[in-house]
Scaffold this motif. Structure first.
Motif, PDB file in Angstrom:
ATOM      1  N   ASP A  33      -3.074  11.129  -3.341  1.00 60.94           N
ATOM      2  CA  ASP A  33      -4.127  10.120  -3.536  1.00 60.94           C
ATOM      3  C   ASP A  33      -5.513  10.744  -3.454  1.00 60.94           C
ATOM      4  N   ARG A  80       2.801  15.729   7.375  1.00 55.79           N
ATOM      5  CA  ARG A  80       3.947  16.370   8.015  1.00 55.79           C
ATOM      6  C   ARG A  80       3.666  16.640   9.500  1.00 55.79           C
ATOM      7  N   THR A 120      -3.006  18.273   2.094  1.00 55.81           N
ATOM      8  CA  THR A 120      -2.958  17.002   2.830  1.00 55.81           C
ATOM      9  C   THR A 120      -1.527  16.566   3.153  1.00 55.81           C
ATOM     10  N   ARG A 154       4.766   2.618  -2.790  1.00 60.72           N
ATOM     11  CA  ARG A 154       4.236   2.079  -1.532  1.00 60.72           C
ATOM     12  C   ARG A 154       2.954   1.285  -1.806  1.00 60.72           C
ATOM     13  N   ARG A 168      -2.663   6.440   7.232  1.00 61.02           N
ATOM     14  CA  ARG A 168      -3.417   6.852   6.039  1.00 61.02           C
ATOM     15  C   ARG A 168      -4.926   6.752   6.273  1.00 61.02           C
TER      16      ARG A 168
HETATM   17  O1   DC Z   1       3.353  17.433  -0.543  1.00 59.77           O
HETATM   18  P1   DC Z   1       4.316  17.232   0.612  1.00 59.77           P
HETATM   19  O2   DC Z   1       5.762  17.219   0.215  1.00 59.77           O
HETATM   20  O3   DC Z   1       4.065  18.166   1.732  1.00 59.77           O
HETATM   21  O4   DC Z   1       3.970  15.755   1.137  1.00 59.77           O
HETATM   22  C1   DC Z   1       4.643  15.187   2.232  1.00 59.77           C
HETATM   23  C2   DC Z   1       4.661  13.663   2.135  1.00 59.77           C
HETATM   24  O5   DC Z   1       3.373  13.121   2.359  1.00 59.77           O
HETATM   25  C3   DC Z   1       5.158  13.096   0.802  1.00 59.77           C
HETATM   26  O6   DC Z   1       6.111  12.083   1.061  1.00 59.77           O
HETATM   27  C4   DC Z   1       3.929  12.484   0.186  1.00 59.77           C
HETATM   28  C5   DC Z   1       3.012  12.236   1.331  1.00 59.77           C
HETATM   29  N1   DC Z   1       1.602  12.452   0.989  1.00 59.77           N
HETATM   30  C6   DC Z   1       0.821  11.358   0.752  1.00 59.77           C
HETATM   31  O7   DC Z   1       1.305  10.231   0.806  1.00 59.77           O
HETATM   32  N2   DC Z   1      -0.503  11.505   0.482  1.00 59.77           N
HETATM   33  C7   DC Z   1      -1.037  12.732   0.412  1.00 59.77           C
HETATM   34  N3   DC Z   1      -2.339  12.851   0.131  1.00 59.77           N
HETATM   35  C8   DC Z   1      -0.240  13.875   0.626  1.00 59.77           C
HETATM   36  C9   DC Z   1       1.091  13.698   0.910  1.00 59.77           C
END
Ligand code: DC
Length: 228
Positions: free
Chosen positions: A136, A39, A34, A192, A114
Motif C-alpha cells: 500500500d 513480520r 515494510t 482486506r 496498519r
Molecule cells: O512482503 P512480505 O511477504 O514480507 O509481506 C508480509 C505480509 O505483510 C504480507 O501478508 C503482506 C503484508 N504487507 C502489507 O499488508 N502492507 C505492506 N505495506 C507490506 C506488507
C-alpha cells in the motif's frame, strides 16, 4: 522540501525486495521493507504468547504491542542487504520463518496495526530519501511518491522464487504448498478492508516473469530519470 521517494508494490514473490534493495543501493537511498515491519509485529505477538485465534482480543493487543515495540533497519552492507531489529535484537532471519509467514497477513489486516505502521513508515520517508516496498505504499503510505511501481509475476514463478528462499532458510516445504500459501496470502492481502493490495492509478506496472532483477532495476531507473 520533501525527500525523494520511490514506492514499489506488488504481491509476494514478484521481486520487490530484490529490486528495491538493488535500486536503493545504486541511488544511495535507504531501503525500507515494510513487509518486514509487519513480520516483526507478528514475531513480537508470537513471543508475547498472544492467542492468534481470538480475533476480538488480538486486534487490540497487537495494536498496543505495535505501538510499544521499536523497529529499526541497519544501513545496507556492500551487497545492499539490510538487517531488521526488533527492540534492538537482530531478527532478520527469524521473521522469514514459516511460523511468521503463516500469521503475518492476519496481522497486516488489523486496522490499528496498519495505522501504527503508517506513522512509522511516513516518518522514515520524511527523514531520508527512500525506496520503500510493500502493498500500500503508492496508494496510502506515500501517495505523493516521485515514482510508483507495481511489480507482478505469475503464481508459478512467484512460488518458485519463494521456495528457493524457504529452502535457503532450511524450511521443509514443497512447491505445491508454497503455491497454496501464496494464493491464500494474496487473496487476504487483496480483499482486506484496510489498504488492500492494488495498483495505484499512477503506478507503472512491470511483469518480472521473464526478467532478471538487473533489467527490472534498469527499467525503473530509466523511469525515475524521466520523472525527476
Ligand atoms: O512482503 P512480505 O511477504 O514480507 O509481506 C508480509 C505480509 O505483510 C504480507 O501478508 C503482506 C503484508 N504487507 C502489507 O499488508 N502492507 C505492506 N505495506 C507490506 C506488507
Amino acid at each position: 522540501m520533501a525527500k525523494k521517494a520511490i514506492a514499489i508494490d506488488g504481491p509476494s514473490g514478484a521481486g520487490k525486495s530484490t529490486t528495491a534493495r538493488m535500486l536503493a543501493r545504486e541511488l544511495g537511498y535507504k531501503y525500507i521493507d515494510t513487509g518486514a515491519m509487519y513480520r516483526a509485529v507478528a514475531l513480537a505477538g508470537l513471543r508475547e504468547g498472544l492467542d492468534f485465534d481470538n480475533e476480538e482480543e488480538l486486534a487490540g493487543k497487537l495494536t498496543a504491542l505495535a505501538e510499544e515495540i521499536e523497529i529499526n533497519f541497519s544501513s545496507p552492507d556492500r551487497k545492499g542487504r539490510v538487517e531488521i531489529f526488533l527492540d534492538g535484537e537482530n531478527v532478520t532471519e527469524e521473521i522469514r520463518k514459516l511460523k511468521v509467514d503463516q500469521l503475518v497477513s492476519r496481522v497486516a489486516s488489523i486496522a490499528g496495526v496498519r495505522e501504527v505502521m503508517l506513522t512509522k513508515q511516513r516518518e522514515l520517508a520524511r527523514n531520508q530519501p527512500v525506496v520503500m516496498d510493500g502493498r500500500d505504499i503508492g496508494t496510502r503510505v506515500l501517495p505523493d511518491a516521485d515514482l510508483k511501481i507495481f511489480l507482478t509475476a505469475s503464481l508459478k514463478i512467484r512460488a518458485r522464487r519463494r521456495l528457493r528462499d524457504h529452502h535457503a532458510q532450511g524450511d521443509k516445504i514443497t512447491l505445491e504448498e508454497v503455491e497454496e500459501r501464496l494464493r491464500k496470502r494474496d487473496t487476504r492481502d487483496r480483499e482486506r478492508a484496510h489498504s488492500p493490495l492494488r495498483r495505484a492509478a499512477d503506478a507503472f506496472e512491470i511483469n518480472t516473469d521473464e526478467k532478471e532483477p538487473e533489467q527490472v532495476v534498469r527499467e525503473i531507473r530509466d523511469l525515475f530519470r524521466e520523472v525527476v
